[in-house]
Design an enzyme around this catalytic site. Sequence first.
Site, PDB file in Angstrom:
ATOM      1  N   LYS A   1       0.846  -1.203   0.028  1.00  0.00           N
ATOM      2  CA  LYS A   1      -0.313   0.315   0.108  1.00  0.00           C
ATOM      3  C   LYS A   1       0.625   0.972   0.210  1.00  0.00           C
ATOM      4  O   LYS A   1       2.311   0.965   0.464  1.00  0.00           O
ATOM      5  CB  LYS A   1      -0.638  -0.172   1.318  1.00  0.00           C
TER       6      LYS A   1
ATOM      7  N   ARG B   1     -10.599 -11.424   1.905  1.00  0.00           N
ATOM      8  CA  ARG B   1     -11.435 -12.342   1.255  1.00  0.00           C
ATOM      9  C   ARG B   1     -11.358 -13.917   0.768  1.00  0.00           C
ATOM     10  O   ARG B   1     -12.096 -15.089   1.280  1.00  0.00           O
ATOM     11  CB  ARG B   1     -11.950 -12.186  -0.267  1.00  0.00           C
TER      12      ARG B   1
END
Length: 501
Positions: free
Chosen positions: A281, A355
């Site tokens: 990130k 997920r």
Amino acid sequence: MEFTIKTGSPAKLKTGLLVLGAFAGGRLPALTAAVDGAAEGRIAALIKRGDLDDKAGATLLMPELAGTHAERVLLVSLGKEDEFSDKAYRDALAAAAKALAASAAKDAVLTLADVELAGRSQAWRLQQAARLLADGAYRFDALKSDKDRKDKKHRGVKKLAMLVSTELSAELDTAVLRGHAVATGMALAKDLGNLPGNICTPTHLAETAEALGKQYKFDVEVLERADMEKLGMGSLLSVARGSHQPPKFIVMEYKGGKAKAKPIVLVGKGITFDTGGISLKPAAEMDEMKYDMCGAASVLGTFKAIAQMGLPINVVGLIPTTENMPGGAATKPGDVVTSMSGQTIEVLNTDAEGRLILCDALTYAERFKPECVIDIATLTGACVVALGKIPSGLLANDDELAAEILKRGTESGDRAWQLPLWDEYQELLKSNFADMGNIGGRYAGTITAACFLARFTKAYKWAHLDIAGTAWVSGDAKGATGRPVPLLSEFLIGRTHGSSS
């Protein structure tokens, strides 16, 4: 904060702070009118000359008011009477909560819950008041070195009596208990979210669950890496590969209902810090990725709330938890992993890791033969773009379940908004090298993330709450919100046929 319910004349009650409501335009609610009569019209005169703003939540503090036994009187605007709504009521309560938390008074009497609100019962008004007022007293200063000094100067009301003009009953007592329990659950979720990643590790979440289980007498099991390997949780473990912190899989079982009643399963994403892994990130605001475990925190908070309420229902909590870190052993973009379900996944972006841990937890949920499953996750930045920071995103494979969650969100004020889960979106998850990719491209990111999860939930009714926009706030007020503990708690209360609306 200690809560009680009282009846009587507000002007005659001795208290450090008396909180009264008033509508813009001059008409006073019954209990406020009673005080105004004792004060020879002083309150009505102040409103008439414009000392109290029309906007719901505006306040006017009167250090003394003749005719009362209160040391201070706080007047709170309810807005225009013909526009009085759930929001206006909550705005007034939030303003009162802020004033109570900052007050030098140690006890207070609040009359706002006695104000009539169309479509809402006295019990609902009391439950909302107890939650919002207790939540308004929340502080997080556990890591500040001057905590002891601050505690000595601590301000805020400790005892609050909620005044009503109706007859006292067990139903009203239950409403206050529930509101306070939800606020207690929110406080736990906030505490966990606000702790830094070097303290709130997967091990810390597991220890928190074990402590809750011991306190409230429900079962807790913590699966270790070896246990997950035996179960074939290759997707979850692929996220943990880059971290020195051991992953945990937390299983909580609250058995308040009948022995054979199917449980409701709550699954909370527990990424205790998310660097993005190899798909690193940007540095800006990366500190806020300590909040990537707020789904897990909300499950823990909800368990504390329902246990404190003693709800007659069976609930299972599943928390897959790990860090997502870069490193020599970390999963790389392009790697293919095998989930517990046997389905293979091409990891196209290691920052789409939530997920990957949730899918194995959703497969594990099948063994409980659940009534329904709800997962809660700070899953996609796309949800913040789509919905902002007001509602949580909701997707489901069952429309009745979705409608129920939306209803409970409205009742609790912790709202959600449903997005489509159409089969056409599944096409975006195609992979040339595995059963699916873990991302679906640039568009509809929130929906394709849910579509990914839907492939692991075909055995039961399932809903997904994307709380990326609602789990915390940034800026000067940075901190965890405790959402969606109110929504989840109201949903579970409703499943016991005990909603206070």
